[in-house]
Design a protein around this motif. Structure first.
Motif, PDB file in Angstrom:
ATOM      1  N   GLY A 143      -2.229  -0.895   7.477  1.00 34.78           N
ATOM      2  CA  GLY A 143      -1.842  -2.143   6.720  1.00 34.78           C
ATOM      3  C   GLY A 143      -0.677  -2.058   5.809  1.00 34.78           C
ATOM      4  N   PHE A 144       0.080  -0.616   5.921  1.00 33.66           N
ATOM      5  CA  PHE A 144       1.176  -0.549   5.128  1.00 33.66           C
ATOM      6  C   PHE A 144       2.475  -0.386   6.131  1.00 33.66           C
ATOM      7  CE2 PHE A 144      -2.388   0.768   2.835  1.00 33.66           C
ATOM      8  CZ  PHE A 144      -2.435   0.043   1.645  1.00 33.66           C
ATOM      9  N   GLY A 145       2.416  -0.636   7.190  1.00 36.61           N
ATOM     10  CA  GLY A 145       3.437  -0.639   8.062  1.00 36.61           C
ATOM     11  C   GLY A 145       3.174   0.674   9.141  1.00 36.61           C
ATOM     12  N   PHE A 164       4.223  -1.130   0.280  1.00 37.22           N
ATOM     13  CA  PHE A 164       3.397  -1.989  -0.060  1.00 37.22           C
ATOM     14  C   PHE A 164       3.596  -3.477   0.189  1.00 37.22           C
ATOM     15  CE2 PHE A 164       1.899  -4.687  -3.850  1.00 37.22           C
ATOM     16  CZ  PHE A 164       0.319  -4.478  -3.601  1.00 37.22           C
ATOM     17  N   PRO A 165       2.729  -4.251   0.912  1.00 36.30           N
ATOM     18  CA  PRO A 165       3.139  -5.509   1.597  1.00 36.30           C
ATOM     19  C   PRO A 165       4.062  -6.490   0.813  1.00 36.30           C
ATOM     20  CG  PRO A 165       0.764  -4.988   2.096  1.00 36.30           C
ATOM     21  CD  PRO A 165       1.455  -3.982   0.966  1.00 36.30           C
ATOM     22  N   ILE A 166       3.897  -6.638  -0.332  1.00 34.13           N
ATOM     23  CA  ILE A 166       4.890  -7.430  -1.258  1.00 34.13           C
ATOM     24  C   ILE A 166       6.325  -6.949  -1.171  1.00 34.13           C
ATOM     25  CG2 ILE A 166       4.565  -6.473  -3.338  1.00 34.13           C
ATOM     26  CD1 ILE A 166       4.740 -10.419  -2.327  1.00 34.13           C
ATOM     27  N   ASP A 210       5.319 -18.873   9.315  1.00 39.46           N
ATOM     28  CA  ASP A 210       4.999 -18.393  10.542  1.00 39.46           C
ATOM     29  C   ASP A 210       5.532 -16.825  10.568  1.00 39.46           C
ATOM     30  OD1 ASP A 210       3.997 -20.658  11.399  1.00 39.46           O
ATOM     31  OD2 ASP A 210       5.815 -21.656  11.878  1.00 39.46           O
ATOM     32  N   ARG A 211       6.740 -16.634   9.889  1.00 41.45           N
ATOM     33  CA  ARG A 211       6.984 -15.113  10.044  1.00 41.45           C
ATOM     34  C   ARG A 211       6.166 -14.012   9.227  1.00 41.45           C
ATOM     35  NH1 ARG A 211      12.704 -14.642   7.587  1.00 41.45           N
ATOM     36  NH2 ARG A 211      12.950 -12.694   8.416  1.00 41.45           N
ATOM     37  N   LEU A 212       5.099 -14.534   8.728  1.00 40.64           N
ATOM     38  CA  LEU A 212       4.172 -13.479   8.012  1.00 40.64           C
ATOM     39  C   LEU A 212       3.041 -13.193   9.145  1.00 40.64           C
ATOM     40  CD1 LEU A 212       3.552 -15.513   4.361  1.00 40.64           C
ATOM     41  CD2 LEU A 212       5.159 -13.581   4.964  1.00 40.64           C
ATOM     42  N   PRO A 213       2.565 -11.943   9.159  1.00 39.63           N
ATOM     43  CA  PRO A 213       1.723 -11.519  10.111  1.00 39.63           C
ATOM     44  C   PRO A 213       0.303 -11.941   9.442  1.00 39.63           C
ATOM     45  CG  PRO A 213       2.566  -9.641   8.867  1.00 39.63           C
ATOM     46  CD  PRO A 213       3.204 -10.760   8.154  1.00 39.63           C
ATOM     47  N   PRO A 214      -0.600 -11.453  10.357  1.00 37.51           N
ATOM     48  CA  PRO A 214      -2.189 -11.835   9.886  1.00 37.51           C
ATOM     49  C   PRO A 214      -2.521 -10.723   8.876  1.00 37.51           C
ATOM     50  CG  PRO A 214      -2.070 -11.880  12.239  1.00 37.51           C
ATOM     51  CD  PRO A 214      -0.782 -11.528  11.980  1.00 37.51           C
TER      52      PRO A 214
END
Length: 425
Positions: free
Chosen positions: A382-384, A151-153, A33-37
């Protein structure tokens, strides 16, 4: 007598009908649930649909190498796959000879000595290794510092490990280091982990070797561990050689470095990565991996040994290919009025959106280029938040396709400008 209990009767009155059941619900873990779309979902969906409809979309969105691995490497994979001994479970830390080749490359290229048994581990790509390393090091209440834009990860591997994240601006290396020290001085408890990534994805920021010397000093002073994501180790331009974190004196005391064969070797789908450095951190990663996987297919590992041993010249040539593509894209964008700083390394151009279009979000701007211009790019958002106002453009298409992409972008923006002007009069 009527008030007596009937001992022979049922304990509970039987209902004539079963109650209507409540709708069954799947309750996922809080970490999910903490992860965004997924930020690129809209772009990927439109890209897929346009290609199904027959559009020739030029895809500069993902850093997915389009060039093939060397023929000798593919032939070795085929040969090894035909050996029935290679089809059982493999050690999760990788074949010893593969880890030895990693040691040889570090010695040859960076003058770094590594011990294959305790200071190197093979991963199913560096992304898997990085994620599991965060799981091995982080927990509730722990904090990691990461570069921004990110980078998202680098963000979400920490979150999935129940940790907290502090983001610091990556563009000025000296300012980044000052902010790391300030964060360590002011946060209680102090950050446990520093995650760095040079050449940086998405911004293509680079550093010189002295940067890592200061990172090691700060790590020892404030007691944090270091992970360096070195995914673009093999792709430097104009004589620039991306430095290894492990080449800094004392680096193995405080951290590790992740590398991959995805980029320079064109083996992205093979999922061959490595983690090297601090033996205690390597051991922790190995413990996690021992529970999660049985290692990569042994035939892939054998082919990877051949790639590292015999194709270093091809890796250098591949870097020149990316340099030529960078020049084609940067020169083309500059000709149509974009402000572009050519990157010194990596697979991406970090392009500032022209001032005329900065009233749009980068997501909307990227969607317009895809819908109207048949060019796919990654929106900086997409990278913040720090990525807003920029686009990331990958260098995976050939030079001719990149020049065509610039022409299509130019026509798209000219047309949209004309439509905007006519609607306002």
């Amino acid at each position: 007598m009527s008030d007596q209990i009937n001992l022979d009767g049922p304990a509970i009155d039987q209902s004539t009908e079963d109650p209507q059941p409540e709708p069954f619900q799947i309750r996922v873990a809080n970490r999910v649930d903490r992860l965004p779309p997924y930020m690129f979902g809209r772009i990927n969906a439109m890209l897929y649909q346009k290609r199904r409809d027959g559009s020739d979309v030029i895809d500069m969105g993902m850093g997915n190498p389009s060039d093939p691995p060397q023929t000798d490497v593919v032939e070795k994979l085929t040969e090894a796959a035909q050996d029935e001994r290679n089809h059982g479970y493999s050690k999760s830390n990788g074949l010893l000879n593969l880890r030895r080749e990693v040691c040889n490359k570090y010695q040859r290229k960076y003058d770094v000595e590594l011990e294959a048994d305790h200071e190197v581990i093979a991963c199913l790509g560096s992304k898997e290794g990085f994620s599991h390393m965060c799981l091995a090091l982080m927990g509730p209440g722990d904090t990691a510092i990461i570069p921004s834009p990110y980078f998202p990860i680098h963000m979400y591997a920490v979150i999935l490990a129940s940790g907290n994240v502090v983001t610091l601006d990556v563009f000025d290396p000296e300012k980044f280091l000052r902010n790391v020290e300030y964060t360590c001085q002011t946060f209680t408890p102090r950050p446990k982990l520093l995650i760095i990534n040079y050449p940086h994805n998405p911004s293509a920021a680079t550093i010189e070797p002295d940067f890592f010397v200061e990172v090691v000093r700060l790590a020892k002073k404030y007691g944090f561990m270091v992970i360096h994501d070195f995914a673009y180790a093999d792709i430097g331009f104009d004589g620039y050689q991306p430095p290894s974190f492990l080449s800094a004196p004392g680096a193995k005391d405080v951290g590790v470095e992740f590398t991959t064969m995805s980029k320079g070797y064109n083996m992205a789908g093979w999922r061959v990565g490595f983690c090297a450095g601090n033996a205690d951190m390597i051991r922790a990663l190995g413990t996690i991996k021992g529970y999660y996987d049985y290692g990569m297919f042994q035939a892939v590992q054998i082919a990877a040994i051949v790639a590292m041993r015999d194709t270093e010249d091809a890796v250098a040539e591949q870097a020149l290919v990316y340099q030529s593509r960078r020049d084609a894209l940067v020169d083309g964008l500059r000709r149509i009025g974009w402000e572009i700083d050519p990157p010194k390394a990596g697979m991406f151009v970090w392009a500032k959106v022209p001032e005329q279009w900065r009233h749009m979000s980068t997501m909307d701007f990227a969607m317009m280029l895809l819908e109207k211009g048949d060019v796919a790019v990654s929106p900086g958002s997409g990278f913040g938040p720090a990525g807003e106002g920029y686009l990331r453009m990958s260098l995976v298409e050939n030079e001719q396709r990149l020049r065509q992409a610039v022409r299509q972008i130019s026509r798209c923006l000219d047309k949209q400008s004309a439509l905007s002007s006519s609607s306002s009069t």
